[in-house]
Structure formats: C-alpha cells, structure tokens
Design an enzyme around this catalytic site. Structure first.
Site, PDB file in Angstrom:
ATOM      1  N   ARG A  88      25.900  12.911  68.563  1.00 52.76           N
ATOM      2  CA  ARG A  88      27.153  13.904  68.742  1.00 52.76           C
ATOM      3  C   ARG A  88      28.405  12.743  68.663  1.00 52.76           C
ATOM      4  O   ARG A  88      28.083  11.554  68.758  1.00 52.76           O
ATOM      5  CB  ARG A  88      27.122  14.511  69.860  1.00 52.76           C
ATOM      6  CG  ARG A  88      25.923  15.701  69.932  1.00 52.76           C
ATOM      7  CD  ARG A  88      25.779  16.248  71.175  1.00 52.76           C
ATOM      8  NE  ARG A  88      27.100  16.514  72.076  1.00 52.76           N
ATOM      9  CZ  ARG A  88      27.411  16.681  73.370  1.00 52.76           C
ATOM     10  NH1 ARG A  88      26.188  16.627  74.122  1.00 52.76           N
ATOM     11  NH2 ARG A  88      28.495  17.120  73.613  1.00 52.76           N
ATOM     12  N   GLN A 106      55.981  35.672  49.273  1.00 53.29           N
ATOM     13  CA  GLN A 106      55.963  36.870  48.452  1.00 53.29           C
ATOM     14  C   GLN A 106      55.879  37.955  49.379  1.00 53.29           C
ATOM     15  O   GLN A 106      54.482  38.075  49.728  1.00 53.29           O
ATOM     16  CB  GLN A 106      55.195  36.787  47.230  1.00 53.29           C
ATOM     17  CG  GLN A 106      55.217  38.032  46.544  1.00 53.29           C
ATOM     18  CD  GLN A 106      54.101  38.210  45.325  1.00 53.29           C
ATOM     19  OE1 GLN A 106      52.979  37.805  45.612  1.00 53.29           O
ATOM     20  NE2 GLN A 106      54.317  38.954  44.375  1.00 53.29           N
ATOM     21  N   ASP A 114      42.987  31.067  42.702  1.00 52.12           N
ATOM     22  CA  ASP A 114      41.444  31.490  42.864  1.00 52.12           C
ATOM     23  C   ASP A 114      40.876  30.896  41.772  1.00 52.12           C
ATOM     24  O   ASP A 114      39.725  31.432  41.360  1.00 52.12           O
ATOM     25  CB  ASP A 114      41.471  33.016  43.005  1.00 52.12           C
ATOM     26  CG  ASP A 114      42.130  33.557  41.854  1.00 52.12           C
ATOM     27  OD1 ASP A 114      42.701  33.146  40.978  1.00 52.12           O
ATOM     28  OD2 ASP A 114      41.787  34.961  41.802  1.00 52.12           O
ATOM     29  N   GLY A 154      52.403  41.881  42.166  1.00 50.94           N
ATOM     30  CA  GLY A 154      51.760  41.336  40.765  1.00 50.94           C
ATOM     31  C   GLY A 154      52.159  39.892  40.404  1.00 50.94           C
ATOM     32  O   GLY A 154      53.060  39.508  41.124  1.00 50.94           O
ATOM     33  N   THR A 155      51.256  39.507  39.357  1.00 50.86           N
ATOM     34  CA  THR A 155      51.555  38.058  39.264  1.00 50.86           C
ATOM     35  C   THR A 155      52.782  37.362  38.600  1.00 50.86           C
ATOM     36  O   THR A 155      53.469  36.552  39.313  1.00 50.86           O
ATOM     37  CB  THR A 155      50.358  37.531  38.230  1.00 50.86           C
ATOM     38  OG1 THR A 155      50.273  38.418  37.247  1.00 50.86           O
ATOM     39  CG2 THR A 155      49.068  37.345  38.836  1.00 50.86           C
ATOM     40  N   ARG A 161      38.937  42.394  46.701  1.00 54.83           N
ATOM     41  CA  ARG A 161      37.534  42.634  46.325  1.00 54.83           C
ATOM     42  C   ARG A 161      36.507  41.559  47.332  1.00 54.83           C
ATOM     43  O   ARG A 161      35.283  41.574  46.985  1.00 54.83           O
ATOM     44  CB  ARG A 161      37.400  41.995  44.932  1.00 54.83           C
ATOM     45  CG  ARG A 161      37.841  43.295  43.937  1.00 54.83           C
ATOM     46  CD  ARG A 161      38.206  42.857  42.686  1.00 54.83           C
ATOM     47  NE  ARG A 161      39.438  42.020  42.452  1.00 54.83           N
ATOM     48  CZ  ARG A 161      39.847  41.476  41.206  1.00 54.83           C
ATOM     49  NH1 ARG A 161      39.232  41.681  40.121  1.00 54.83           N
ATOM     50  NH2 ARG A 161      41.051  40.760  41.131  1.00 54.83           N
ATOM     51  N   ASN A 214      36.923  36.153  42.508  1.00 56.26           N
ATOM     52  CA  ASN A 214      37.325  37.608  42.858  1.00 56.26           C
ATOM     53  C   ASN A 214      36.273  38.341  43.906  1.00 56.26           C
ATOM     54  O   ASN A 214      36.933  39.083  44.782  1.00 56.26           O
ATOM     55  CB  ASN A 214      37.548  38.542  41.767  1.00 56.26           C
ATOM     56  CG  ASN A 214      38.804  37.804  40.958  1.00 56.26           C
ATOM     57  OD1 ASN A 214      39.822  37.499  41.246  1.00 56.26           O
ATOM     58  ND2 ASN A 214      38.530  38.050  39.662  1.00 56.26           N
TER      59      ASN A 214
HETATM   60  C1  UD1 Z   1      44.585  37.598  36.391  1.00 54.37           C
HETATM   61  C2  UD1 Z   1      45.381  37.940  35.097  1.00 54.37           C
HETATM   62  C3  UD1 Z   1      44.186  38.075  33.899  1.00 54.37           C
HETATM   63  C4  UD1 Z   1      43.423  36.990  33.993  1.00 54.37           C
HETATM   64  C5  UD1 Z   1      42.858  36.307  35.282  1.00 54.37           C
HETATM   65  C6  UD1 Z   1      42.238  34.933  35.208  1.00 54.37           C
HETATM   66  C7  UD1 Z   1      47.475  39.107  35.649  1.00 54.37           C
HETATM   67  C8  UD1 Z   1      48.087  40.420  35.653  1.00 54.37           C
HETATM   68  N1  UD1 Z   1      46.224  39.041  35.143  1.00 54.37           N
HETATM   69  O1  UD1 Z   1      43.928  38.502  36.884  1.00 54.37           O
HETATM   70  O2  UD1 Z   1      45.081  38.420  32.859  1.00 54.37           O
HETATM   71  O3  UD1 Z   1      42.276  36.984  33.012  1.00 54.37           O
HETATM   72  O4  UD1 Z   1      43.917  36.371  36.203  1.00 54.37           O
HETATM   73  O5  UD1 Z   1      41.652  34.730  36.382  1.00 54.37           O
HETATM   74  O6  UD1 Z   1      48.168  38.111  35.861  1.00 54.37           O
HETATM   75  N2  UD1 Z   1      48.846  36.925  43.363  1.00 54.37           N
HETATM   76  C9  UD1 Z   1      49.991  36.558  44.112  1.00 54.37           C
HETATM   77  N3  UD1 Z   1      50.748  37.838  44.232  1.00 54.37           N
HETATM   78  C10 UD1 Z   1      50.463  39.033  43.556  1.00 54.37           C
HETATM   79  C11 UD1 Z   1      49.386  39.321  42.673  1.00 54.37           C
HETATM   80  C12 UD1 Z   1      48.613  37.966  42.604  1.00 54.37           C
HETATM   81  O7  UD1 Z   1      50.087  35.760  44.622  1.00 54.37           O
HETATM   82  O8  UD1 Z   1      51.361  39.908  43.793  1.00 54.37           O
HETATM   83  C13 UD1 Z   1      47.763  35.779  43.095  1.00 54.37           C
HETATM   84  C14 UD1 Z   1      46.606  36.073  43.606  1.00 54.37           C
HETATM   85  O9  UD1 Z   1      46.544  35.472  45.024  1.00 54.37           O
HETATM   86  C15 UD1 Z   1      45.746  35.293  42.950  1.00 54.37           C
HETATM   87  C16 UD1 Z   1      46.286  35.069  41.387  1.00 54.37           C
HETATM   88  O10 UD1 Z   1      47.508  35.513  41.861  1.00 54.37           O
HETATM   89  O11 UD1 Z   1      45.647  33.709  43.318  1.00 54.37           O
HETATM   90  C17 UD1 Z   1      45.761  35.928  40.362  1.00 54.37           C
HETATM   91  O12 UD1 Z   1      45.770  37.421  41.002  1.00 54.37           O
HETATM   92  P1  UD1 Z   1      44.504  38.430  40.845  1.00 54.37           P
HETATM   93  O13 UD1 Z   1      44.714  39.588  41.477  1.00 54.37           O
HETATM   94  O14 UD1 Z   1      43.382  37.573  41.082  1.00 54.37           O
HETATM   95  O15 UD1 Z   1      44.388  38.536  39.214  1.00 54.37           O
HETATM   96  P2  UD1 Z   1      43.278  38.728  38.096  1.00 54.37           P
HETATM   97  O16 UD1 Z   1      43.089  40.215  38.280  1.00 54.37           O
HETATM   98  O17 UD1 Z   1      42.285  38.051  38.336  1.00 54.37           O
HETATM   99 CA    CA Z   2      41.555  36.387  39.932  1.00 48.37          CA
END
Ligand code: UD1
Ligand code: CA
Length: 467
Positions: free
Chosen positions: A338, A77, A107, A82-83, A19, A232
């Site tokens: 400088r 990873q 983030d 996914g998280t 995003r 985001n």
């Molecule tokens: C996530 C949560 C959501 C919460 C929100 C809060 C999940 C499924 N959802 O959503 O419930 O309200 O955070 O901010 O967890 N990341 C990885 N590897 C991956 C996917 C993500 O390292 O495979 C990291 C991203 O870089 C980021 C963090 O995990 O730092 C969160 O991922 P993001 O995709 O931003 O999740 P949200 O959609 O914000």
């Molecule tokens: Ca996020």
C-alpha cells in the site's frame, strides 16, 4: 514551431452526451485512465498554440476541475444549442485574433498531432477560409456526410438526421475537426440558422455559407479512420478503450517488452516499461507506474503509481499502489503493498504480506502472513511468519523501528510505538511492548506444560457422554 504561433484552439466539451445515459458529462468518462476530453486537448496543446479555449456547459465545474493548469480559457455555453453555437461562445476569447483556429471535439480522442499539423499546413498552403477533416468509413452511420459536386468539389455537409436516403449512402464523413480563419469563422457563424431536424445551430453549416461568399473550402482525408472516431455511446467508448489499449501494447512490444497475453494487459498511456521485461496475463499498470528493465511480472498484477527498479520479480497476484521497489526485489505471490511502501534492493516479500508506509532495507525478508504498517526496518532483517506490527489502538497510528540483522520469530506482535535495536532476537510467539536494546533477546515468560496420555483420556470421556 514558429508557424503555429498564430494558431488558436477551440475544444468543444459542453454537451451532456445523452447517448451515454449517464449522470456524468460525457467528456469526463475515462479513456485510457483519463477523462475523455484531455486526450484531444493534450494533442492540440502539443502544437503549441497561442491560446486554447475550452467550451464547457454540462457539469462545467467538474470538467474544469479535472484539468491541472491555468493556461485554458474556459468558456461556458449555458444552453447547448449546437456545435455552431458552442464555437460562437468562444468569440470573445479571440476578439483581436486574426490567425487560424483549430476546432476539435472533446469526444474525438485518438486524433494524432501529425494529422492536425498536416491540416493546418494544408489550410495555409491552399489559402482556404475553412478546412475540414474527413474520413471514408465502411459504416458511416451517425456521422455528418460530406456532399460533393460531380467535379469532386465540396458543396456542403448534411447531418445523418437531416439526410435523404441517397445521402445516407455516402461514405465520406465529417470528422468534426476544422481549421478556419478566425475572421471568417465568427462572421459565418452569425449567419448559421437552426432550421433542421434537431433545431440546432450546426457548425458545419459554415461550409455552404463560405461557398456562397466565394471562399475557398478545403477538405483533408485521414488515412486511418480510427483516429477520427467519436465516442457517443458506452459501446463506442469500450471499443475505443480496446483500440487505445492495442496501440499502447504494440508500442511496448516494439520497444522490447514481452507481453505474454496482450489481450489481457492493460497499460495506461502514462506508464513506462524497460526493455526485456516480461509481463504475464491479466496485468494492469496504471497512473505513473514505472517498470525497470529485465523485470518479471508473472500475472494478475494491479499496479498504480508504482516505481519498480530493474530486475524485480513480481510473482502472481500482487496489488501495489504508490510504492517504490529497488533492484532485485522479489514480491508475492499474493502480496499487497500500500502507499508509502519502499523496498530496498533484494528485499523479499512473500505470500499474504501486507505493507503500508513500510520502509525495508536491503536484503530484508518478510516471507509469510505478515502485516507491516508504519514501520522502518534496517538491512538483512528477517521477519518471521505471522508477524504483526500493532500500529493502531483505535485512536491513533504509531510507528515501529526495527534495526539491521534482527530476527523476528514467527507469531510475533510488536506493539507500537516501539524500537528494536540492531541484532535483536525476538523469540517466537512474543508480544513485545517495550523498546529492545541492540543485541538483546526478548521472549515472553510462559510455562509449557505437558500431560501425557491426555488425548486418549479425553476421547474416552467424550464417547461416554455421547451414549
Ligand atoms: C458532430 C458533427 C458531425 C460529425 C461528428 C464527428 C455537427 C452538427 N455535427 O456530430 O457532422 O460527423 O460530430 O464526430 O457539428 N457540443 C457542445 N455544445 C453543443 C453541442 C455539442 O459543446 O451545443 C460538443 C459536444 O460536447 C461534443 C462535440 O461538441 O464534444 C460534438 O457534439 P455531438 O453532439 O457529439 O455531435 P455529433 O452528433 O457527434
Ligand atoms: Ca460526437
């Protein structure tokens, strides 16, 4: 902090940040002068955890590079599934670990140390297997929602994309910050499925898994939802930048610094400012800048890594980088200092003066239209208007040395390498190519001729031609 000994940290930073619409991984976008993920990482580290694992993926090498230190267990990873999958990547890093794990997102930068500490304490006091941080938001859009039963007990979570219309009305959201017992966490994660809208392994799915196992799942709500805001989009980043800036400015206002216009004052977290310093509009203070007490910065200043002692006056429109300025100096308007410049006490640098690797002794003045490059100048010397140190011949840089109490006349060029002794007097409009001994006068022999009535004659002649 003895009790934090058995705490491990996992920070998620592998996502691309689709995003953001950027070639740069999201966690490398800058907030408050430093990459996004270093904010949450720094806060977590202040809890003195036993070990910290950071999950990287998108731009892994670049992300790793911006961290100076060797106390991070970096885990890659390869595919961002996914998280939940991301946290599982850290499993080998905590193979023998039986304590609690604090999980943070790269983030979510404004989370406070006190909140994390309260979460860990709550988690331990309640004997929970998992504790989630939640917040109640006016506009919960984009966040995962917390589902609760009639008695208020948490029953699960649902991501926005998977939520029903009724669930989307829920205001309580998952902040994406968790404390979990390591054993429970990794066991539960292996049971997480990806049968959802995004086809991802969701970390918060361990809530329902834990509940099915009869575990205690706790939540803790933050008082000020600002600290759990995630970044985001670039719009959210800009908003966050503003939020952070406001809190930094407030800190300095409370500490006794006057900001004439906080709305246009930009101060990095790493900057320090002494009390009774007055800062004018459109001032930007970055990096390791240190400002003393009772200084005046009139406005439109751009200072990076500048060390300014007490009682310094920086007049309108000054750019400085990696410089040192001693007490009582006056700089500007329109000056450019400088890297490597060091100004002694009470030095005056005036308009349209540029200095680079220039060391000026106490009380020395260069007030107008001057370039001072690779030069060391003694005390109480006066550099006249339009003086230029010619430090570069197109191949190499050369140094100049100017003594104490030297008078350099206007429109002087000093061809380096060159040394002017103490008390030298350089006549105006001189080009000096050789070393000058102390106390000497130097001037260029030039014949001055005067032709009376010349202008009138010339004008007549030109008029005649025009006819
Ligand atoms: C996530 C949560 C959501 C919460 C929100 C809060 C999940 C499924 N959802 O959503 O419930 O309200 O955070 O901010 O967890 N990341 C990885 N590897 C991956 C996917 C993500 O390292 O495979 C990291 C991203 O870089 C980021 C963090 O995990 O730092 C969160 O991922 P993001 O995709 O931003 O999740 P949200 O959609 O914000
Ligand atoms: Ca996020």
């Amino acid at each position: 902090m003895e009790e934090m000994q058995q705490l491990g940290v996992i920070l998620l930073a592998a996502g691309q940040g689709t995003r953001m619409r950027s070639a740069l991984p999201k966690v490398l976008h800058h907030l408050g002068g430093k990459p996004l993920f270093l904010h949450a990482l720094g806060t977590a580290q202040r809890l003195k955890p036993k070990s910290v694992a950071v999950i990287i993926g998108h731009g892994a090498e670049a992300v790793r590079q911006v961290y100076c230190g060797s106390d991070i267990d970096w885990r890659v990873q390869e595919q961002q599934l996914g998280t939940g999958h991301a946290v599982l990547t850290a499993k080998p890093a905590f193979a023998d670990f039986t304590g609690d794990l604090l999980i943070l997102s790269g983030d979510v930068p404004l989370i406070r140390q006190a909140t994390l500490k309260a979460m860990v304490e709550h988690h331990r006091r309640s004997g929970a297997a998992l504790t989630l941080l939640t917040a109640s938001l006016e506009n919960p859009k984009g966040y995962g929602r917390i589902l609760r039963a009639g008695d208020g007990k948490i029953t699960g979570t649902v991501e926005e994309k998977d939520a029903s219309e009724a669930q989307r009305q829920l205001r309580e959201v998952n902040a994406g910050i968790y404390v979990a017992s390591a054993r429970f966490l990794f066991a539960a994660l292996s049971a997480v499925k990806n049968n959802n809208q995004q086809g991802e392994y969701y970390l918060p799915d361990i809530v329902t898994i834990g509940l099915a196992q009869g575990k205690i799942i706790e939540t803790l709500q933050v008082d000020n939802p600002r600290e759990m805001m995630g970044v985001n989009t670039r719009e959210e980043l800009a908003f966050m930048e503003k939020t952070l800036r406001e809190s930094i400015n407030k800190k300095w206002l409370l500490a006794g610094v006057t900001l004439k216009d906080p709305d246009t004052t930009y101060i990095d977290e790493s900057v320090t400012i002494g009390k009774d310093t007055v800062i004018g509009p459109n001032t930007q203070l970055y990096g390791k800048t240190v400002i003393g007490e009772r200084c005046r910065i009139d406005g439109s200043a751009y200072l990076t890594d500048a060390e300014i002692a007490d009682d310094v006056h920086i007049r309108f429109s000054v750019v400085m980088a990696s410089c040192r300025v001693e007490q009582g100096a006056v700089i500007g308007p329109f000056a450019h200092l400088r890297p490597g410049t060091a100004l002694g006490p009470n030095v005056h640098i005036g308009n349209f003066v540029e200095a680079k690797e220039a060391k000026l002794g106490a009380g020395t003045k260069a007030n107008h239209l001057t370039y001072l490059g690779d030069v060391t100048i003694g005390q109480d010397t006066n550099i006249g208007a339009g003086t230029i140190t010619c430090n570069y011949d197109g191949f190499q840089k050369y140094k100049s040395k100017i003594g104490d109490r030297v008078q350099v006349g206007s429109d002087t060029t000093l061809v380096a390498p060159i040394t002017l002794g103490d008390d030298v007097y350089v006549a105006t409009a001189s080009t000096v190519r050789h070393d000058i001994p102390a106390g000497a006068l130097v001037f260029n022999q030039r014949e001055e001729k005067v032709r009376e009535g010349w202008t009138e004659q010339k004008r007549k002649q030109m008029k005649g031609k025009q006819k």
